[in-house]
Design a protein around this motif. Structure first.
Motif, PDB file in Angstrom:
ATOM      1  N   LYS A  70       0.833  -1.204   0.000  1.00 38.98           N
ATOM      2  CA  LYS A  70       0.000   0.000   0.000  1.00 38.98           C
ATOM      3  C   LYS A  70       0.866   1.252   0.000  1.00 38.98           C
ATOM      4  O   LYS A  70       1.768   1.405   0.829  1.00 38.98           O
ATOM      5  N   THR A  71       0.554   2.147  -0.922  1.00 34.15           N
ATOM      6  CA  THR A  71       1.275   3.416  -1.017  1.00 34.15           C
ATOM      7  C   THR A  71       0.552   4.481  -0.189  1.00 34.15           C
ATOM      8  O   THR A  71      -0.581   4.262   0.265  1.00 34.15           O
ATOM      9  N   THR A  72       1.216   5.616  -0.035  1.00 31.41           N
ATOM     10  CA  THR A  72       0.567   6.736   0.659  1.00 31.41           C
ATOM     11  C   THR A  72      -0.738   7.118  -0.049  1.00 31.41           C
ATOM     12  O   THR A  72      -1.738   7.424   0.591  1.00 31.41           O
ATOM     13  N   ALA A  73      -0.713   7.055  -1.374  1.00 32.13           N
ATOM     14  CA  ALA A  73      -1.922   7.392  -2.142  1.00 32.13           C
ATOM     15  C   ALA A  73      -3.044   6.383  -1.862  1.00 32.13           C
ATOM     16  O   ALA A  73      -4.218   6.771  -1.737  1.00 32.13           O
ATOM     17  N   ASP A  74      -2.694   5.094  -1.752  1.00 31.21           N
ATOM     18  CA  ASP A  74      -3.704   4.065  -1.437  1.00 31.21           C
ATOM     19  C   ASP A  74      -4.329   4.348  -0.068  1.00 31.21           C
ATOM     20  O   ASP A  74      -5.549   4.232   0.121  1.00 31.21           O
ATOM     21  N   ILE A  75      -3.459   4.714   0.868  1.00 31.09           N
ATOM     22  CA  ILE A  75      -3.926   4.957   2.235  1.00 31.09           C
ATOM     23  C   ILE A  75      -4.861   6.177   2.255  1.00 31.09           C
ATOM     24  O   ILE A  75      -5.932   6.147   2.874  1.00 31.09           O
ATOM     25  N   SER A  76      -4.491   7.209   1.534  1.00 34.29           N
ATOM     26  CA  SER A  76      -5.363   8.388   1.452  1.00 34.29           C
ATOM     27  C   SER A  76      -6.678   8.044   0.762  1.00 34.29           C
ATOM     28  O   SER A  76      -7.740   8.545   1.140  1.00 34.29           O
ATOM     29  N   ALA A  77      -6.586   7.193  -0.281  1.00 33.98           N
ATOM     30  CA  ALA A  77      -7.806   6.811  -1.003  1.00 33.98           C
ATOM     31  C   ALA A  77      -8.785   6.106  -0.062  1.00 33.98           C
ATOM     32  O   ALA A  77      -9.998   6.350  -0.111  1.00 33.98           O
ATOM     33  N   TYR A  78      -8.247   5.254   0.816  1.00 33.04           N
ATOM     34  CA  TYR A  78      -9.122   4.568   1.772  1.00 33.04           C
ATOM     35  C   TYR A  78      -9.735   5.578   2.742  1.00 33.04           C
ATOM     36  O   TYR A  78     -10.946   5.580   2.992  1.00 33.04           O
ATOM     37  N   ARG A  79      -8.887   6.485   3.265  1.00 34.00           N
ATOM     38  CA  ARG A  79      -9.407   7.489   4.208  1.00 34.00           C
ATOM     39  C   ARG A  79     -10.519   8.325   3.568  1.00 34.00           C
ATOM     40  O   ARG A  79     -11.584   8.514   4.150  1.00 34.00           O
ATOM     41  N   ASP A  80     -10.271   8.773   2.337  1.00 32.30           N
ATOM     42  CA  ASP A  80     -11.263   9.615   1.662  1.00 32.30           C
ATOM     43  C   ASP A  80     -12.563   8.843   1.432  1.00 32.30           C
ATOM     44  O   ASP A  80     -13.661   9.375   1.629  1.00 32.30           O
TER      45      ASP A  80
END
Lengths: 498, 458
Positions: free
Chosen positions: B434-444
């Motif tokens: 998981k990338t930082t972008a993946d993690i942000s995508a989940y949060r959003d």
């Protein structure tokens, strides 16, 4: 380790991977990037020493394991007539299609709507296995034949328990049974009663009649039996056991011989496990993974292990203990060896209804051909009055007695001729035996080559027995010292050995 | 004929040799009334092109971003692994009974055993079992056999052990009179409370200790190990192999270390693949090795004195001991073990530590981000490895997971059925994939979902 064991490298052989390891060598391309930040974990829970794992380059690893692979016999490289193991060709398409990314990346706990393609395959496999075994329902979840056996016997126990019939403490096994049968019965809390096999290979019906009673939970049978013949009085056996209140367990090890010809359900069996790594050609993989689905008659329907795959007309879904409260329960963390089941499914679809009986026909043809040809060349059959099924037994008792050349010696010499040895010393009741199973995927020329090799070894045994007893000579290793392996146990590489 | 090489001439010659009129005559010992006709319910055969088209269609579909762990973990699998593992010489070989013709498989298993022993800091390893859950069942059976101080068939099983594993153990051991006694967990910390364990538990064969536990939380393994040993129990460790690059290995837990170590091998280079095939690993020290189930490979010498490998200690096994065997197990998960051996070889200790650390830190990042959302809070304030539990308020877990799936996110495993005391709760995992972008995508996505669902409810 003792001084006599020099390193492989000194012997000009490949060493173990640890001998190729050098500190500081790594494969940063295969690992994640180094990250900043320390673990948020108390020091008391952190590892203090670095585990000794190899430090080699990708190429060293690839070369090492490729070279190791070349030290194996395999179906792809050699004829492998290993009785009771059904070493047939593993079609490449089964592997390629089971490894499509959509299947490999599917998390087992992902919602079923994300895996309908996968679930469709599983459901259709259940249905096809029902049809070929003549059973009422199938659960795919057991992860190997032995686990299928366990599931089967646990269901028999659950059935008796559910009826309050808890005095049934004994399971009957023929003396020729595979070793997993008695071991499984014990795991299910049963005592084992062995009954003898007659000289013609059939079960001793009188001994069976004497053995059954109110203590009988069931019988574990293989048909064709482990001695390679069809149990002709199977319907009568089923009646005897059922009349005594017991159930019949079918060990599906030898299903290849009867696929599309006769069905265990029609013979009167209550439960069957199938070895998909045998009959349905999933790879043996050097000893696994396998798959051992179970099928049952009406009596055992409620007890099948979960999960199973259900279909409600719109969607495929998992059936768990919630829907099937009398189930014996779960046998694996998820749904079993899904990737193996996928390969079996693909194989079954490639064969289709017309291909299945041909499996039985040509495996039986090949076995009978080798049997007759070996007999013509002077070998002794264990059951000369019988047809071979998909396998048969040669006994080398005479050679062992008169020439001091044993079945083991014949087996090792066959390796020099480029043939994997048949199953040796099983079943236990035939002395110095070879259980030979060619499978349907071998051509006549290969069978002829094997027959010739057997005849040549027979000649060698008569003329230069000592040479045969020293075989093999042409393989990566000569005979291994098993006694030393057990006595000076070396099962883990230690740093001090380098 | 598919996969059958016989020509008509072959068949004629073979039948003539046998003295049979046709192939059907070879089945003349089977009673006629048992023979069947056509297999109606099996479809007609397909050729490879047709089958390929069908399977590609079934494998198609969007691949959601996966944050589910709960016993099966998405890790990067180096390309070389399955290229080598599916070579025919590994793929289509059988159990190495003929050692001289199986040195490749045997040496590979020896190397695997060595790596697992080093990783767990134990003295011995077997050649593998079916999976982590059935491996734990075998470990429980082994503990009952191996504990000579105890006559008991009681096992202490914490509620923090994967519930699916507990169900499998129950299925496999219940017919042998073994009882599993559940130990509750601290509801605020998500791990076993050493202080609440009984001082005098009576005669017990073994304590099972998961590390990390099912909630991703780290147990006080050393204290628990010493507590069990002081009371005559053996310790069965259930561990995640990736985590061992970072965490104290079971062989070093407490004063004496764990006695039996088992776990799920899937994180070591094995694809998720709908739940299998995976493999279970099992390690112990030499004092218990004769009680271990499954295959074991030993290094020895051949007739010329050259080193070589063979199956050893076979007197434990079903094909020799029959009804007195340590287990009915017959195979290992050979091919999957080959993948794990290649995985550990390619990554080495440093690479494995990077996988573990990155997964751990990604998980910290994800839990920080998710808990900024209103109605989402972390369930346990305890150190964890690469999973954590979030509690949801004002919504149901099922509704949240459904809505997240619509956003292309597999949001975690719903704990509500197995742990009703947690209320609406999800077990969430972030590995190194998981990338930082993946993690942000989940949060959003979760943020939107929570707003919508709560808005809808209001």
């Amino acid at each position: 380790m003792s001084n006599t064991m020099q390193s492989h490298i000194e012997n000009g052989q490949d060493g173990v991977i640890f001998e190729k390891s050098e500190p500081g060598r790594s494969n940063p391309c295969q690992a994640p990037r180094a990250v900043e930040g320390s673990p948020v974990i108390p020091a008391s829970l952190l590892r203090k020493t670095v585990p000794m794992l190899p430090e080699v380059s990708e190429m060293q690893a690839v070369r090492h394991f490729t070279r190791l692979s070349q030290k194996n016999f395999s179906i792809d490289t050699h004829f492998y007539p290993l009785g009771s193991c059904t070493m047939k060709y593993n079609p490449r398409a089964c592997n390629t299609l089971a490894m499509l990314p959509g299947f490999l990346n599917h998390h087992p706990l992902a919602p079923v709507e994300t895996g309908q393609g996968f679930m469709t395959c599983m459901y259709e496999l259940q249905e096809m296995l029902k049809e070929v075994t003549g059973m009422q329902a199938v659960s795919l979840t057991p992860m190997a034949g032995a686990q299928g056996e366990f599931a089967g016997m646990a269901m028999i126990r659950a059935y008796h328990d559910a009826r309050g019939d808890d005095a049934r403490c004994e399971v009957i096994c023929p003396d020729a049974a595979h070793g997993t049968n008695p071991a499984t019965a014990v795991m299910c809390g049963y005592k084992v009663k062995e009954i003898p096999t007659k000289a013609d290979g059939d079960i001793d019906i009188d001994a069976l009649k004497a053995a059954v009673g109110p203590q009988t939970a069931g019988i574990m049978l293989t048909n064709p039996s482990t001695v390679g013949v069809f149990e002709r009085r199977i319907t009568e056996i089923a009646k005897i056991v059922h009349d005594a209140g017991g159930l019949l367990y079918y060990d599906g090890a030898n299903l290849n011989a009867i696929l599309g010809k006769v069905r265990p359900g029609d013979m009167g069996f209550d439960v069957i496990h199938m070895n998909l790594h045998k009959t349905f050609s999933t790879p043996h993989g050097g000893g696994g993974p396998g798959a051992g689905p179970v099928g049952v008659s009406d009596r055992l329907l409620p007890f099948l292990p979960v999960p199973m795959v259900g279909f409600n007309g719109a969607q495929y879904h998992w059936l768990t203990k919630k829907e099937r409260p009398q189930s014996i329960g779960q046998l694996s963390a998820f749904g079993g060896n899904a990737g193996v089941l996928m390969r079996a499914y693909i194989y079954a679809r490639l064969l289709g209804r017309e291909g299945m009986p041909r499996v039985a026909e040509y495996s039986v043809l090949n076995a009978n051909y080798i049997m007759v040809e070996l007999q013509k060349r002077g070998f002794d059959l264990a059951f000369p009055s019988r047809r071979a099924t998909h396998e048969f037994i040669v006994t080398l008792k005479r050679q062992a007695k008169t020439l001091d050349v044993t079945a083991m010696d014949f087996a090792k010499r066959l390796l020099d001729y480029g043939y994997h040895a048949p199953t040796t010393y099983f079943p236990l009741l035939v002395p110095e035996c070879f259980l030979i199973e060619p499978t349907e995927t071998e051509d006549k020329a290969t069978l002829d080559g094997f027959i010739d090799a057997m005849a040549k070894i027979q000649h060698e045994a008569e003329t230069e027995a000592a040479m045969v007893k020293g075989a093999p000579y042409t393989l990566p290793s000569r005979r291994l010292d098993d006694v030393r392996a057990a006595r000076e146990l070396d099962i883990v590489w230690r740093d001090t050995e380098t | 004929m598919p996969f059958i090489p016989h020509t008509e001439t072959d068949v004629k010659q073979m039948l003539a040799s046998i003295g049979a009129s046709d192939i059907d005559a070879l089945f003349d010992e089977i009673p006629v009334e048992l023979r069947i006709g056509i297999l109606d319910q099996v479809p007609a055969g397909l050729n490879e092109m047709e089958m390929s088209r069908l399977m590609h269609a079934r494998a198609a579909g969007a691949q959601p971003l996966c944050f589910i762990g709960a016993g099966a973990y998405e890790h990067h699998i180096p390309a070389a692994i399955w290229e080598i593992v599916t070579r025919g010489e590994f793929y289509s070989a059988y159990t190495p009974y003929q050692a001289e013709a199986s040195q490749g498989t045997l040496q590979l298993i020896y190397e695997y055993q060595s790596m697992m022993a080093h990783l767990t800091a134990m003295e011995a390893s077997n050649a593998s079992l079916y999976d982590g859950a059935s491996g734990l069942a075998e470990a429980v059976l082994m503990a009952v056999r191996a504990n000579r101080k105890s006559k008991s068939k009681r096992i202490l099983m914490p509620a923090t052990v994967n519930p699916s594993y507990r169900r499998v153990v129950q299925t496999i051991v219940e017919n042998q009179g073994i009882t599993l006694e559940l130990i509750d967990y601290q509801h605020d910390a998500g791990c076993i409370d050493l202080a609440s364990l009984p001082v005098e538990p009576g005669d017990v064969a073994a304590l099972v200790i998961p590390q990390p536990n099912f909630f991703g939380v780290l147990e006080e393994v050393s204290g628990l190990t010493d507590w069990a040993h002081a009371r005559g129990m053996l310790v069965v460790a259930v561990v995640n192999p990736t985590s061992l690059a970072l965490l104290t290995p079971p062989g070093e837990w407490g004063e004496q270390g764990a006695d039996i170590v088992c776990g799920e091998g899937q994180p070591l280079g094995v694809p998720l693949a709908g739940g299998g095939p995976y493999f279970g690993f099992m390690c112990c020290n030499l004092n218990h090795v004769r009680q271990m189930p499954g295959r074991i490979v030993g290094r020895t010498v051949d007739a010329d004195g050259k080193p070589g490998f063979a199956l050893t200690l076979q007197a434990r096994e079903q094909h020799i001991r029959r009804s007195k065997a340590t287990s009915n197990i017959c195979t290992n998960q050979g091919l999957v073990v080959a993948a794990a051996t290649l995985y550990m070889t390619l990554l080495g200790a440093e690479g494995l530590a990077r996988v573990a650390t990155t997964s751990h830190l990604n998980t910290q990042q994800l839990s920080e981000q998710l808990t900024t959302i209103e109605g989402v809070e972390i369930a346990f304030a305890s150190p964890n490895f690469h999973e954590f539990v979030i509690k949801l308020s004002g919504v149901t877990s099922d509704a949240v997971l459904d809505a997240l799936l619509a956003e292309g996110v597999l949001g975690g495993f719903n704990l509500s059925a197995d742990y009703p005391a947690l209320g609406e709760a999800l077990l969430v995992c972030a590995t190194e994939t998981k990338t930082t972008a993946d993690i942000s995508a989940y949060r959003d996505a979760l943020s939107r979902v929570m707003q919508t669902l709560k808005g809808g409810a209001a």
